[in-house]
Structure formats: structure tokens, C-alpha cells
Write a protein that holds these residues in place. Structure first.
Motif, PDB file in Angstrom:
ATOM      1  N   LYS A 173      48.781  33.767  13.163  1.00  0.00           N
ATOM      2  CA  LYS A 173      49.256  34.123  12.092  1.00  0.00           C
ATOM      3  C   LYS A 173      48.002  34.595  11.297  1.00  0.00           C
ATOM      4  O   LYS A 173      47.901  35.784  10.454  1.00  0.00           O
ATOM      5  CB  LYS A 173      49.781  33.299  11.169  1.00  0.00           C
ATOM      6  N   ALA A 174      46.666  33.924  11.553  1.00  0.00           N
ATOM      7  CA  ALA A 174      45.728  34.168  10.705  1.00  0.00           C
ATOM      8  C   ALA A 174      45.148  36.014  11.252  1.00  0.00           C
ATOM      9  O   ALA A 174      44.793  36.446  10.653  1.00  0.00           O
ATOM     10  CB  ALA A 174      44.726  33.382  11.009  1.00  0.00           C
ATOM     11  N   ALA A 175      45.277  35.979  12.569  1.00  0.00           N
ATOM     12  CA  ALA A 175      44.935  37.365  13.171  1.00  0.00           C
ATOM     13  C   ALA A 175      45.860  38.510  12.561  1.00  0.00           C
ATOM     14  O   ALA A 175      45.472  39.297  12.285  1.00  0.00           O
ATOM     15  CB  ALA A 175      44.835  37.298  14.668  1.00  0.00           C
ATOM     16  N   ALA A 176      46.967  38.031  12.498  1.00  0.00           N
ATOM     17  CA  ALA A 176      48.003  39.153  11.964  1.00  0.00           C
ATOM     18  C   ALA A 176      47.772  39.395  10.219  1.00  0.00           C
ATOM     19  O   ALA A 176      48.696  40.141   9.693  1.00  0.00           O
ATOM     20  CB  ALA A 176      49.581  38.815  12.173  1.00  0.00           C
ATOM     21  N   LYS A 177      47.312  38.385   9.715  1.00  0.00           N
ATOM     22  CA  LYS A 177      47.122  38.456   8.129  1.00  0.00           C
ATOM     23  C   LYS A 177      46.479  39.730   7.896  1.00  0.00           C
ATOM     24  O   LYS A 177      45.216  39.756   8.363  1.00  0.00           O
ATOM     25  CB  LYS A 177      46.601  37.585   7.772  1.00  0.00           C
ATOM     26  N   PRO A 178      46.822  40.442   6.900  1.00  0.00           N
ATOM     27  CA  PRO A 178      46.058  41.758   6.417  1.00  0.00           C
ATOM     28  C   PRO A 178      44.563  41.399   5.809  1.00  0.00           C
ATOM     29  O   PRO A 178      44.499  40.302   5.150  1.00  0.00           O
ATOM     30  CB  PRO A 178      46.963  42.311   5.488  1.00  0.00           C
ATOM     31  N   GLN A 179      43.834  41.983   6.418  1.00  0.00           N
ATOM     32  CA  GLN A 179      42.373  41.641   5.836  1.00  0.00           C
ATOM     33  C   GLN A 179      41.458  42.723   5.627  1.00  0.00           C
ATOM     34  O   GLN A 179      41.523  43.833   6.041  1.00  0.00           O
ATOM     35  CB  GLN A 179      41.732  40.235   6.615  1.00  0.00           C
ATOM     36  N   ILE A 180      40.456  42.450   4.729  1.00  0.00           N
ATOM     37  CA  ILE A 180      39.432  43.276   4.394  1.00  0.00           C
ATOM     38  C   ILE A 180      37.864  42.627   4.711  1.00  0.00           C
ATOM     39  O   ILE A 180      37.909  41.399   3.894  1.00  0.00           O
ATOM     40  CB  ILE A 180      39.514  44.106   2.986  1.00  0.00           C
ATOM     41  N   LYS A 181      37.165  43.099   5.141  1.00  0.00           N
ATOM     42  CA  LYS A 181      35.734  42.746   5.465  1.00  0.00           C
ATOM     43  C   LYS A 181      34.704  43.593   5.112  1.00  0.00           C
ATOM     44  O   LYS A 181      34.809  44.901   5.651  1.00  0.00           O
ATOM     45  CB  LYS A 181      35.707  42.567   7.053  1.00  0.00           C
ATOM     46  N   LYS A 182      33.743  43.390   4.571  1.00  0.00           N
ATOM     47  CA  LYS A 182      32.582  44.260   3.814  1.00  0.00           C
ATOM     48  C   LYS A 182      31.179  43.769   4.894  1.00  0.00           C
ATOM     49  O   LYS A 182      30.823  42.862   5.212  1.00  0.00           O
ATOM     50  CB  LYS A 182      32.233  43.750   2.686  1.00  0.00           C
ATOM     51  N   GLN A 183      30.735  45.116   5.352  1.00  0.00           N
ATOM     52  CA  GLN A 183      29.538  44.938   6.030  1.00  0.00           C
ATOM     53  C   GLN A 183      28.326  45.946   5.426  1.00  0.00           C
ATOM     54  O   GLN A 183      28.858  46.952   4.853  1.00  0.00           O
ATOM     55  CB  GLN A 183      29.460  45.154   7.468  1.00  0.00           C
ATOM     56  N   ALA A 184      27.085  45.605   5.858  1.00  0.00           N
ATOM     57  CA  ALA A 184      26.201  46.808   5.292  1.00  0.00           C
ATOM     58  C   ALA A 184      26.337  47.944   6.411  1.00  0.00           C
ATOM     59  O   ALA A 184      26.503  47.625   7.574  1.00  0.00           O
ATOM     60  CB  ALA A 184      24.472  46.407   5.185  1.00  0.00           C
ATOM     61  N   PHE A 185      26.021  49.216   6.017  1.00  0.00           N
ATOM     62  CA  PHE A 185      26.241  50.248   7.114  1.00  0.00           C
ATOM     63  C   PHE A 185      24.912  51.035   7.197  1.00  0.00           C
ATOM     64  O   PHE A 185      24.748  51.727   7.995  1.00  0.00           O
ATOM     65  CB  PHE A 185      27.281  51.409   6.528  1.00  0.00           C
ATOM     66  N   GLY A 186      24.068  50.788   6.119  1.00  0.00           N
ATOM     67  CA  GLY A 186      22.734  51.343   6.316  1.00  0.00           C
ATOM     68  C   GLY A 186      22.249  51.815   4.951  1.00  0.00           C
ATOM     69  O   GLY A 186      22.965  51.518   3.738  1.00  0.00           O
TER      70      GLY A 186
END
Ligand code: GLA
Length: 381
Positions: A27-40
Motif C-alpha cells: 500500500k505504501a508503494a502505491a500511495k501517491p508521493q512526492i520527493k525532492k532532490q537536488a538536480f544541480g
């Protein structure tokens, strides 16, 4: 005996526990999510972030703060296999060096303004002439080359990314401080929904759009994609791709996509409009009965079965068949982008509207709110 029983019981309890753990993991994998990372970082050392939005079906959109650009968009084919359907670069570097607007937000004015000039209230404004003698896509440093402020949003529609930018009075020659918000929402119906809004403190012009180059097969030529455009008319152009002002019927011309037709079927015909555009690079006048969300186009890729539908509140749609791609760009995963390896469907007001009184107006006044919505929806057949 009792020991055996208790082992059995223990085993049962353990396996039940594990399976419920596994369940909640799924269920956790199917939960919509948003993740932030540095791109440069940009040349002037500004940080660029990239956000990964995932919906309940595993569909994934990666959007960066530089140009508010969609860097990748993974949607299923008819066997459920995810594939990236937009062109771009793996790293920020490419976007900074040579970017034909891959996935970008376009503004303050999408497409061309003749000779980079327009008048408002009797005053003439001069914009950059960055496309021959014409102004294109907001100028030298349009909204595709600025860093947007980002905030994560969770709405009933799905996970989203809200991008904001303040375009200063006089920036690229445009009047008025324009406060712009673009919100991307990845819905659980496999839609990438884009909401644009803007307000100004001085009368100005606005025409915002999105410039993803799509390839529903994920690679290769786009000429076998089947396209339907919900438009009986288009705006013919001159040699500089400026509309003549006429709204012309598509009937009996290669611009007729009212019935799904492969993009390549007529693209090289000796047609005066196709020659001017070096292929398709025109604005279609969408059929609509009101100004609500309407189906603008549907694209089908027969090998993967992917279907993309475009819905919009805008009056026009620029269909660009990637004519200026020429093999000089090596993009994601080492793919070389040859001519017509990607296509754009840019929802918009018509090009050069500020100089065409018969076109729907692109003027925004203080106290008014610019507000448009476009949805790119992915299914298969
Ligand atoms: C728009 C224009 C095209 C081209 C592309 C980007 O679609 O109409 O002429 O500039 O953007 O290359």
C-alpha cells in the motif's frame, strides 16, 4: 503435542503478521508521493531542484525548478510496462547548454509576436527579436530559463507541485509585474494536469503554455503516431510563421486531423503551409461550444498502444512535429534526437494575437485573473 501446537500457532501468527506487513508495504508503494532532490546548479550557482511525483499506479513525473520543466514522464504501455514518453536530458547541464524548450513552461508569451512589437493603450512595446525578425516564446530569457519557486501540494486530485515566479515590470520588454503560478498535478487517473494563473499590476499580455516533446513509443520517429485534432480550422502562416489573420478550413488540406491520421501521412506534401513550417508547426482553432475544458487532441502509438489525450480551456493548439530537431542533440540514455523524433502539443492563444484584433485577446488587466487548465491524459488501447 502441546509444543507442536504452540509452534504451529506461533507460525500462524508470524505469517499473518508478515503478510499484513507486506500488505501495508504494498500500500505504501502505491500511495501517491512526492520527493525532492537536488538536480544541480546554474552557471551563476543557483540551486535547481527536481521533484519526483508518483501516483497510485506508479506513473511518475519528474519536474525541475529550472524552467519548471518536465524532465521525464513514465506511463504504462498496453502491457503495463512503464516508459518515458518525453524528450530531454539526463542532467541539468544539457538543459543549460542547448535546450529547444524540452518540457518547459513557456511565457510570458508562447509562440511568436511579429517583429517583436505590439501596442497597448497607444503605447508601443519592443520585445527581443529572437527568431529571425520575430519574438518567440517569451524572448532571450523566457520562463523556460528562470528558476521557479516550488511547493508540494496534496489535493483531492493527486500529488502536485506548485511553481511560482514573479516576472518584473519590463522583463524581456513586457509591461507590468506579473505574478505567475503553474501547478502540476499528477492524478490517479494517469493525467498530468497543468493549472496556469497570473495577475498583473499594469495592463500586459500573457499566453502561457507547456513545451514537452512527446514520443509515445519512447524512442524513434513520431511519424507513425496517429493524431486527431478537434479543429475544423487553423491559422495559416507566412514565411516567418506569423499567422496571416485568416481562420482557414482544414478541409481537403494536410492540416485536416479531424479524423485520426498518421503524422507522417502527408507531412512531406508540396503544400505551401507545410513548406513554410518545414512540416507541421501551426496553430489549430479548437472546436468548442463554451470556454470549458474540451478535448483538443488524441494521439495513439500503435506499437506500445499508448494513447494521450489533451484537454484544455484554451482556444488554440500548436502542433509542432519536431522539424528543427536535427540529430545534433544526444538526450536521455544516449538517444540521438533526429528530425521528427518528438512532437509538441502546445495549448495556447493564437500566435501574434497582440497584433491581430480578430483573434481572442491575450490582454490581462490589473484586477483580472488569468486562469487556464490543460490536461495530458494517458491510457492504452
Ligand atoms: C514552437 C514553435 C516552433 C519551434 C518550437 C521550438 O513550436 O512554433 O517553431 O520554435 O517551438 O523549436
Amino acid at each position: 503435542m502441546t509444543t507442536h501446537l504452540s509452534f504451529l500457532l506461533l507460525g500462524l501468527i508470524l505469517s499473518a503478521g508478515l503478510s499484513s506487513l507486506w500488505d501495508s508495504d504494498m500500500k505504501a508503494a502505491a500511495k501517491p508521493q512526492i520527493k525532492k532532490q537536488a538536480f544541480g546548479k546554474t552557471a551563476d550557482q543557483k540551486t535547481v531542484d527536481i521533484y519526483t511525483l508518483t501516483n497510485a499506479n506508479g506513473v511518475e513525473a519528474r519536474i525541475m525548478t529550472y524552467g519548471g520543466a518536465v524532465v521525464s514522464l513514465k506511463v504504462p504501455d498496453r502491457n503495463g510496462k512503464l516508459g518515458d514518453v518525453v524528450l530531454g536530458y539526463d542532467r541539468l547541464d544539457g538543459y543549460l547548454k542547448n535546450n529547444p524548450y524540452f518540457g518547459s513552461i513557456i511565457g510570458r508569451y508562447g509562440n511568436r509576436i511579429a517583429r517583436g512589437r505590439f501596442s497597448l493603450n497607444g503605447r508601443e512595446y519592443k520585445l527581443a527579436q529572437n527568431n529571425g525578425e520575430n519574438h518567440l516564446h517569451g524572448g532571450i530569457k523566457g520562463f523556460d530559463k528562470v528558476i521557479w519557486k516550488a511547493g508540494e501540494v496534496n489535493s483531492k486530485d493527486g500529488v502536485g507541485l506548485k511553481l511560482t515566479y514573479i516576472s518584473k515590470d519590463g522583463e524581456e520588454g513586457y509591461p507590468g509585474n506579473l505574478s505567475v503560478t503553474v501547478t502540476y498535478t499528477l492524478t490517479n487517473n494517469n493525467e498530468l494536469m497543468i493549472d496556469y494563473s497570473a495577475t498583473t499590476d499594469k495592463e500586459t499580455i500573457v499566453n502561457l503554455t507547456h513545451h514537452s516533446y512527446f514520443n509515445l513509443a519512447g524512442e524513434g520517429s513520431i511519424l507513425n503516431h496517429e493524431l486527431m485534432i478537434n479543429a475544423d480550422r487553423f491559422t495559416p502562416v507566412d514565411q516567418g510563421l506569423i499567422p496571416t489573420g485568416e481562420l482557414r478550413s482544414v478541409k481537403r488540406t494536410p492540416m485536416d486531423f479531424t479524423q485520426a491520421t498518421t503524422i507522417g501521412a502527408r507531412i512531406d506534401q508540396p503544400d505551401e503551409q507545410l513548406i513554410a513550417g518545414r512540416g507541421y508547426d501551426h496553430n489549430w482553432v479548437l472546436n468548442r461550444s463554451d470556454n470549458g475544458l474540451t478535448l483538443a487532441a488524441r494521439v495513439y502509438e500503435p506499437v506500445t498502444g499508448r494513447v494521450m489525450e489533451v484537454y484544455t480551456t484554451e482556444p488554440g493548439l500548436q502542433f509542432y512535429s519536431g522539424n528543427f530537431l536535427d540529430g545534433s542533440i544526444t538526450g536521455k540514455g544516449g538517444q540521438v534526437y533526429h528530425r521528427r523524433y518528438g512532437f509538441c502539443l502546445e495549448t495556447q492563444h493564437f500566435p501574434d494575437s497582440p497584433n491581430k484584433p480578430n483573434f481572442p485577446s491575450t490582454v490581462l488587466k490589473p484586477g483580472e485573473k488569468y486562469s487556464t487548465r490543460t490536461i495530458y491524459k494517458f491510457t492504452t488501447k
